[in-house]
Design a protein around this motif. Sequence first.
Motif, mmCIF file in Angstrom:
data_model
loop_
_atom_site.group_PDB
_atom_site.id
_atom_site.type_symbol
_atom_site.label_atom_id
_atom_site.label_comp_id
_atom_site.label_asym_id
_atom_site.label_seq_id
_atom_site.Cartn_x
_atom_site.Cartn_y
_atom_site.Cartn_z
ATOM 1 N N ASP A 69 15.558 -11.789 8.960
ATOM 2 C CA ASP A 69 16.663 -12.127 8.050
ATOM 3 C C ASP A 69 16.177 -12.637 6.697
ATOM 4 N N GLY A 70 15.042 -12.132 6.241
ATOM 5 C CA GLY A 70 14.542 -12.464 4.924
ATOM 6 C C GLY A 70 14.785 -11.320 3.958
ATOM 7 N N PRO A 71 14.204 -11.399 2.768
ATOM 8 C CA PRO A 71 14.384 -10.325 1.780
ATOM 9 C C PRO A 71 13.640 -9.067 2.174
ATOM 10 N N GLY A 72 14.037 -7.959 1.589
ATOM 11 C CA GLY A 72 13.368 -6.680 1.800
ATOM 12 C C GLY A 72 13.257 -5.959 0.479
ATOM 13 N N GLY A 73 13.233 -4.641 0.514
ATOM 14 C CA GLY A 73 13.224 -3.863 -0.719
ATOM 15 C C GLY A 73 11.873 -3.286 -1.065
ATOM 16 N N VAL A 74 11.917 -2.314 -1.960
ATOM 17 C CA VAL A 74 10.709 -1.586 -2.354
ATOM 18 C C VAL A 74 9.753 -2.484 -3.131
ATOM 19 N N LEU A 75 10.279 -3.317 -4.034
ATOM 20 C CA LEU A 75 9.407 -4.175 -4.833
ATOM 21 C C LEU A 75 8.645 -5.160 -3.960
ATOM 22 N N LEU A 76 9.322 -5.702 -2.951
ATOM 23 C CA LEU A 76 8.628 -6.615 -2.045
ATOM 24 C C LEU A 76 7.517 -5.890 -1.304
ATOM 25 N N MET A 77 7.765 -4.659 -0.897
ATOM 26 C CA MET A 77 6.735 -3.903 -0.199
ATOM 27 C C MET A 77 5.526 -3.654 -1.096
ATOM 28 N N LEU A 78 5.778 -3.288 -2.347
ATOM 29 C CA LEU A 78 4.664 -3.037 -3.261
ATOM 30 C C LEU A 78 3.848 -4.302 -3.490
ATOM 31 N N ARG A 79 4.533 -5.435 -3.632
ATOM 32 C CA ARG A 79 3.810 -6.703 -3.780
ATOM 33 C C ARG A 79 3.053 -7.044 -2.508
ATOM 34 N N SER A 80 3.655 -6.730 -1.367
ATOM 35 C CA SER A 80 3.010 -7.040 -0.086
ATOM 36 C C SER A 80 1.773 -6.181 0.145
ATOM 37 N N VAL A 81 1.813 -4.935 -0.307
ATOM 38 C CA VAL A 81 0.630 -4.068 -0.175
ATOM 39 C C VAL A 81 -0.541 -4.668 -0.946
ATOM 40 N N ARG A 82 -0.272 -5.154 -2.138
ATOM 41 C CA ARG A 82 -1.340 -5.767 -2.934
ATOM 42 C C ARG A 82 -1.814 -7.079 -2.306
ATOM 43 N N ARG A 83 -0.880 -7.870 -1.806
ATOM 44 C CA ARG A 83 -1.227 -9.177 -1.250
ATOM 45 C C ARG A 83 -1.878 -9.068 0.114
ATOM 46 N N CYS A 84 -1.398 -8.158 0.951
ATOM 47 C CA CYS A 84 -1.849 -8.079 2.346
ATOM 48 C C CYS A 84 -2.873 -6.978 2.587
ATOM 49 N N GLY A 85 -3.270 -6.261 1.533
ATOM 50 C CA GLY A 85 -4.221 -5.167 1.701
ATOM 51 C C GLY A 85 -5.499 -5.563 2.410
#
Length: 214
Positions: A69-85
């Motif tokens: 039940d948190g945020p989602g979206g394409v921008l969050l995914m792109l930021r997560s790829v950079r952060r969690c890579g």
Amino acid sequence: MTDHLPAALRALWHELPLLAAAGVLVCTASGVVVLLMPGLSPGSVLLSALLVGPVWAGLVATTDSVVRDGPGGVLLMLRSVRRCGPAGLEVAAVPAIIGALALLNWTLYSGPLFLLPMAVSGCATVLAVLAACYAFSLRVTTGMRGRSLWFTSLALVARAPVVPLGIVALGVVALMLGTSVTASLLLLAPGPVALFASAGTWTVYRTENHALQR
């Protein structure tokens, strides 16, 4: 017990842009692997961990957020790829290295002498892949790492093997349909697979913690 499956099912509609972008990213990374090293070999397995692992970690971090039940979206995914890579590479490297050794044993197999190491590496590969279905979420969302991460993931596999088996089966079916029917189906698979992986992980993890606290 908190069941995160309903949130995953709702996200199949509400997060359509995320699912579409996830398919493009994961399939692009996988396509580069196929282009550089076609076929199944130790090198292609290791390259998959290098290229697909970080993308998958970013996607899983996003679907973890969505099913909780948190945020989602394409921008969050792109930021997560950079952060969690880096974390994704760390997790993907374990089953990739074990799988590469299993393939190497298969290549070298020339008699009964190699049967035992091939069987051991094959079983270890299966366990590592199943544990990785849990490990990605635990690594990118809780920060768990090292032996604690893999022991916890293996414990969850022992408690609820149906979850990782279902996730792997869903991925295999999508791959078979994509290669035998139409390749466009492959674009539809990564997002839902990640959603159900996240939902299964957090449902089982919360249940396990609740059982330990009783």
